[in-house]
Design a protein around this motif. Structure first.
Motif, short mmCIF file in Angstrom:
data_model
loop_
_atom_site.label_atom_id
_atom_site.label_comp_id
_atom_site.label_asym_id
_atom_site.label_seq_id
_atom_site.Cartn_x
_atom_site.Cartn_y
_atom_site.Cartn_z
N GLY A 147 40.41 48.74 44.59
CA GLY A 147 40.58 47.37 44.76
C GLY A 147 39.58 46.40 43.96
N GLY A 148 39.05 47.21 42.78
CA GLY A 148 38.28 46.62 42.08
C GLY A 148 38.38 46.17 40.62
N GLY A 149 40.17 46.21 40.39
CA GLY A 149 41.21 46.21 38.63
C GLY A 149 40.27 47.85 38.09
N LEU A 150 40.60 47.24 36.99
CA LEU A 150 40.67 47.73 35.91
C LEU A 150 39.74 48.12 34.98
N ILE A 151 38.82 49.30 34.46
CA ILE A 151 36.70 49.02 33.65
C ILE A 151 37.56 49.89 32.84
N ARG A 152 37.49 49.41 31.60
CA ARG A 152 36.48 49.91 30.48
C ARG A 152 35.56 50.75 30.45
N PHE A 153 35.23 51.98 30.30
CA PHE A 153 34.05 52.33 29.58
C PHE A 153 33.58 52.68 28.57
N ASP A 154 33.09 52.44 27.30
CA ASP A 154 33.20 52.69 25.89
C ASP A 154 31.68 53.94 26.27
N PRO A 155 32.39 55.62 26.10
CA PRO A 155 31.16 56.08 26.10
C PRO A 155 29.75 55.90 24.90
N ALA A 156 30.36 55.63 23.69
CA ALA A 156 29.22 55.23 22.66
C ALA A 156 28.51 54.54 22.67
N GLU A 166 41.53 38.05 38.43
CA GLU A 166 40.90 36.74 38.67
C GLU A 166 41.47 36.62 36.49
N ASP A 167 41.14 37.93 36.02
CA ASP A 167 41.39 38.16 34.54
C ASP A 167 42.41 37.71 33.85
N GLY A 168 43.83 38.03 35.29
CA GLY A 168 45.25 37.84 34.69
C GLY A 168 46.04 39.18 35.17
N LEU A 203 46.09 39.56 28.93
CA LEU A 203 47.49 40.78 29.59
C LEU A 203 48.46 40.08 29.38
N LEU A 204 49.84 41.05 29.63
CA LEU A 204 51.26 39.93 30.20
C LEU A 204 51.51 40.57 31.42
N VAL A 205 52.02 39.59 32.17
CA VAL A 205 52.12 40.55 33.49
C VAL A 205 53.62 40.90 33.58
N PHE A 206 54.62 41.62 34.02
CA PHE A 206 55.99 41.83 34.41
C PHE A 206 55.68 41.92 36.06
#
Length: 208
Positions: A147-156, A166-168, A203-206
Motif C-alpha cells: 500500500g506504499g507504492g513503488l520505492i527506489r533505494f540507492d545502496p550507494a 499521487e505521483d501518477g 510514468l505512463l499508465v496502461f
C-alpha cells in the motif's frame, strides 16, 4: 523427459537429473508445517533459496539435498524483520535483497554471513508489506509494496525515493517490476500497468 535443458553449475552434478522429478525434504517438523513460496531464487553461485510463510529464508543444503533455515554467522543477530519472506533478488556484487511481508527490506552480505534490515520509517520504506523486489542494471533496488507504492533505494547513497498514486502510479499496491532492453521499468499494480523512465521518474499508465 524434459523438453529443454539448460547449463547448470557443476556443483549440481551430483543432484537429480533434469529429466527426473525430485522431492526435497524439509526434515525439521517446523519446516514441514511452513508454507514454501513459489518465488524460489538461484544465486550466481548456483545456491537455491526460497521464502517461507512462517520460517523466513531457507537454503538448499547440497550435502543432504534438503532445505534448511538460513540464519547467517550469528543467528542471534539475524533479523529480516519478519518470517514471512517473499521476494529475493541479487545485485552485481552478489548481495541478496530480501523482502518480507510486515518486515520491510533486508540485504544479505556476499558471504551470506550478515544481514542489514531496513524497516518502514520516515525517509526510508513507506510500507513494510513488501510484495516484490527488483535490482536493475544500475544496481538500484526497486521495491513494490502492498500500500506504499513503488520505492527506489540507492545502496550507494542510502537514499529512498517513493512513487504513489499521487505521483501518477495507477495503484499503491505494486506486485511486479521488470526492466526492458531500453532500461525502462514496467510496473504491474492492482489497477493497471505503468512504464517508468528511470532517469526522469516519468510514468505512463496502461489500462483496459
Amino acid at each position: 523427459g524434459a523438453t529443454a535443458r539448460q547449463k547448470i553449475p557443476a556443483k549440481w552434478n551430483s543432484g537429480p537429473r533434469l529429466d527426473q522429478v525430485a522431492v526435497y525434504a524439509l526434515p525439521d517438523p517446523d519446516l514441514r508445517r511452513a508454507t514454501v513460496q513459489v518465488r524460489f531464487f538461484v544465486d550466481h553461485a548456483g545456491d537455491v533459496w526460497a521464502g517461507t510463510y512462517s520460517l523466513g529464508l531457507v537454503r538448499l543444503d547440497r550435502d543432504t539435498w534438503s532445505f534448511r533455515p538460513h540464519r547467517g554467522a550469528d543467528p542471534t543477530a539475524w533479523d529480516l524483520g519478519s518470517d514471512y519472506v517473499w521476494p529475493i533478488a541479487e545485485d552485481s556484487r552478489g548481495r541478496l535483497w530480501v523482502g518480507a511481508y510486515n518486515g520491510g527490506l533486508s540485504v544479505i552480505s556476499e558471504d551470506r554471513a550478515a544481514a542489514t534490515h531496513y524497516p518502514a520509517a520516515p525517509g526510508s520504506l513507506s510500507d513494510d508489506r513488501v510484495l516484490t523486489v527488483f535490482v536493475d542494471s544500475h544496481d538500484l533496488v526497486w521495491v513494490g509494496t502492498e500500500g506504499g507504492g513503488l520505492i527506489r533505494f540507492d545502496p550507494a547513497t542510502g537514499v529512498f525515493t517513493t512513487w504513489t498514486v499521487e505521483d501518477g502510479l495507477p495503484h499503491d499496491a505494486v506486485e511486479g517490476i521488470e526492466e526492458d532492453a531500453d532500461g525502462r521499468l514496467w510496473i504491474s499494480t492492482r489497477d493497471g500497468l505503468a512504464r517508468m523512465e528511470p532517469a526522469t521518474g516519468e510514468l505512463l499508465v496502461f489500462r483496459e
